[in-house]
Design a protein around this motif. Structure first.
Motif, PDB file in Angstrom:
ATOM      1  N   ASP A 351       0.824  -1.205   0.000  1.00 50.66           N
ATOM      2  CA  ASP A 351       0.000   0.000   0.000  1.00 50.66           C
ATOM      3  C   ASP A 351       0.860   1.258   0.000  1.00 50.66           C
ATOM      4  O   ASP A 351       0.386   2.336  -0.353  1.00 50.66           O
ATOM      5  N   ASP A 370       2.230  12.594   5.687  1.00 50.87           N
ATOM      6  CA  ASP A 370       1.987  13.557   4.607  1.00 50.87           C
ATOM      7  C   ASP A 370       3.224  14.406   4.334  1.00 50.87           C
ATOM      8  O   ASP A 370       3.499  14.774   3.182  1.00 50.87           O
ATOM      9  N   ALA A 373       5.521  12.315   2.268  1.00 53.06           N
ATOM     10  CA  ALA A 373       5.028  12.253   0.894  1.00 53.06           C
ATOM     11  C   ALA A 373       5.374  13.527   0.133  1.00 53.06           C
ATOM     12  O   ALA A 373       5.781  13.481  -1.036  1.00 53.06           O
ATOM     13  N   THR A 374       5.237  14.671   0.802  1.00 49.85           N
ATOM     14  CA  THR A 374       5.593  15.945   0.171  1.00 49.85           C
ATOM     15  C   THR A 374       7.069  15.996  -0.181  1.00 49.85           C
ATOM     16  O   THR A 374       7.464  16.535  -1.223  1.00 49.85           O
ATOM     17  N   ASP A 379       5.674   6.950  -1.048  1.00 49.83           N
ATOM     18  CA  ASP A 379       4.707   6.827  -2.135  1.00 49.83           C
ATOM     19  C   ASP A 379       3.544   5.995  -1.621  1.00 49.83           C
ATOM     20  O   ASP A 379       3.699   4.802  -1.315  1.00 49.83           O
ATOM     21  N   ASP A 381      -1.114   5.824  -1.515  1.00 52.28           N
ATOM     22  CA  ASP A 381      -2.400   6.406  -1.886  1.00 52.28           C
ATOM     23  C   ASP A 381      -3.018   7.056  -0.645  1.00 52.28           C
ATOM     24  O   ASP A 381      -2.485   6.977   0.461  1.00 52.28           O
ATOM     25  N   ASP A 382      -4.171   7.692  -0.842  1.00 47.75           N
ATOM     26  CA  ASP A 382      -4.788   8.446   0.251  1.00 47.75           C
ATOM     27  C   ASP A 382      -5.157   7.548   1.430  1.00 47.75           C
ATOM     28  O   ASP A 382      -5.000   7.938   2.593  1.00 47.75           O
ATOM     29  N   ASP A 383      -5.633   6.344   1.147  1.00 43.88           N
ATOM     30  CA  ASP A 383      -6.010   5.452   2.236  1.00 43.88           C
ATOM     31  C   ASP A 383      -4.792   5.036   3.049  1.00 43.88           C
ATOM     32  O   ASP A 383      -4.849   4.973   4.294  1.00 43.88           O
ATOM     33  N   LEU A 385      -1.966   6.716   3.316  1.00 44.46           N
ATOM     34  CA  LEU A 385      -1.500   7.898   4.054  1.00 44.46           C
ATOM     35  C   LEU A 385      -2.325   8.092   5.318  1.00 44.46           C
ATOM     36  O   LEU A 385      -1.775   8.382   6.392  1.00 44.46           O
ATOM     37  N   ALA A 386      -3.625   7.943   5.202  1.00 46.09           N
ATOM     38  CA  ALA A 386      -4.492   8.095   6.374  1.00 46.09           C
ATOM     39  C   ALA A 386      -4.171   7.030   7.418  1.00 46.09           C
ATOM     40  O   ALA A 386      -4.154   7.310   8.626  1.00 46.09           O
ATOM     41  N   ASP A 389      -0.881   7.980   9.084  1.00 45.21           N
ATOM     42  CA  ASP A 389      -1.100   9.115   9.994  1.00 45.21           C
ATOM     43  C   ASP A 389      -1.777   8.670  11.285  1.00 45.21           C
ATOM     44  O   ASP A 389      -1.488   9.187  12.370  1.00 45.21           O
TER      45      ASP A 389
END
Length: 405
Positions: A351, A370, A373-374, A379, A381-383, A385-386, A389
């Motif tokens: 993931d 995040d 990632a910046t 690398d 996806d949004d899921d 990353l959440a 976090d």
């Protein structure tokens, strides 16, 4: 080359390697000098012998490159974990840029992993060098210099008393330290560490004073006086206080040296707290510097051991790259539920993809997902990353390593 513990009768050869690396101006035969080594310091090196050579047959001249590590524990994610404090990495000119330091550190990391230690930390001579070894900067610190007279505004009215402290007072100091040093990367100090690394120094042994109220030690300051072309600076190496009142009296203690020094230099976490106490905040000149580096040496052990936020419910597959520790160069699935974590290798699709340095930053809490990632270091996806976090929120306060080693 073979990675070995350095025998006691090779310590002179070991120290000569270190002296050339860190103090070449002292010449080829420097006097042995400096503070005592804590008992938890282990000398290691690569010897120019095969692995079947008995220790008794080793020659000091066969020591090619050297290093060492400290056994200590530090706070990570709210709990205390064993860490290998890598130090004294030294390579003579004839062995530089030959890959021997990488080989030696790889063997050291394997020794730590085999001993159940999942983390290693160090202070780098060059950040980019150790970044190539999988380490990442996980902290910052500040140096604030202020004219001694400007501290009068921050000094409270006299109360309590100042007392000179000695190594035998280490337990009283340790109680203050435990109350004050609650940030990530704070050491779980031992008596040996207090005696050898706080009360002793490579340059000159420091003064240690405390502030008491009704016999209760509430704060302390460790300092030396530096002189440069006639100007004197009270250089505070460490200060710790259980509350704001105690911190104010430590500043008053520094201010009482106005007849002896021109300025005071404070080190510590990168905050602006002193600005609020001065009539003229511009009187304080603050420089923020990069701090210590850390790396995970055992991914499943590290991700299983650390604490996670209450209520975290995470299932995420991580593809980790690690050129320095091949056992970490794999895909792992992290599952967190009901306060328990499980981490093991997986054949499933990842993931998120990240290097060991980025993962180390996540675990310590110096960088959130995040932000990584910046920076281009993660690398996902949004899921994913959440999920990351949720599992690894940024630490507050920020990680800060007070110790030098």
């Amino acid at each position: 080359m073979d990675y070995r513990p350095v025998p006691d009768d090779h310590v002179d050869a070991y120290d000569r390697l270190l002296a050339y690396a860190f103090a070449p101006e002292r010449g080829p035969d420097p006097d042995r000098d400096g503070p005592d080594r804590p008992e938890g310091f282990h000398r290691r090196g690569l010897y120019d012998v095969d692995d079947a050579t008995p220790t008794a047959d080793l020659d000091p001249d066969d020591l090619g490159v050297a290093c060492g590590y400290h056994d200590f524990s530090m706070r990570l994610r709210g709990d205390v974990h064993d860490v290998g404090g890598v130090s004294a990495v030294a390579s003579p000119p004839e062995h530089r840029r030959s890959g021997l330091v990488r080989e030696m550190l790889g063997a050291l990391h394997e020794e730590l992993r085999d001993g159940g230690v999942a983390f290693a930390a160090l202070w780098p001579f060059k950040y980019e060098f150790y970044a190539r070894m999988g380490y990442a900067r996980v902290s910052a610190y500040s140096r604030t210099t202020v004219d001694v007279d400007a501290l009068s505004a921050a000094a409270p009215k006299p109360a309590g008393e100042f007392v000179r402290l000695a190594p035998d007072d280490w337990e009283r100091l340790d109680a203050v330290y435990d109350a004050a040093a609650t940030e990530p990367l704070a050491f779980d100090r031992t008596e040996d560490w207090w005696r050898c690394r706080v009360f002793q120094s490579w340059e000159s042994d420091p003064f240690v004073y405390g502030w008491e109220r009704d016999g209760d030690l509430r704060g302390y300051v460790v300092y030396a006086v530096d002189e440069d072309d006639g100007d004197r600076t009270l250089a505070v190496r460490e200060h710790a206080a259980v509350d704001a009142a105690a911190r104010g009296h430590l500043l008053r203690f520094c201010w009482t040296h106005d007849s002896q020094v021109d300025r005071v230099r404070l080190g510590g976490n990168a905050t602006d707290w002193l600005f609020d106490l001065l009539d003229d905040p511009a009187a304080a000149d603050t420089t923020v510097k990069p701090g210590a580096m850390l790396r995970v040496v055992d991914v499943p052990a590290a991700l299983t051991a650390v604490d996670y936020p209450d209520g975290a419910d995470v299932d995420v597959a991580l593809d980790v790259t690690d050129d320095g520790c091949p056992w970490n160069d794999d895909a792992f699935r992290l599952s967190v539920a009901d306060g328990d974590a499980d981490c093991g290798r997986t054949d499933g699709s990842p993931d998120a993809t990240l290097g060991i340095g980025a993962l180390s930053r996540l675990v310590v809490g110096s960088h959130a997902a995040d932000r990584l990632a910046t920076l281009g270091d993660l690398d996902a996806d949004d899921d994913a990353l959440a999920a990351l976090d949720e599992a690894f929120p940024a630490a507050d306060p920020a990680p800060h390593l007070r110790e030098g080693f």
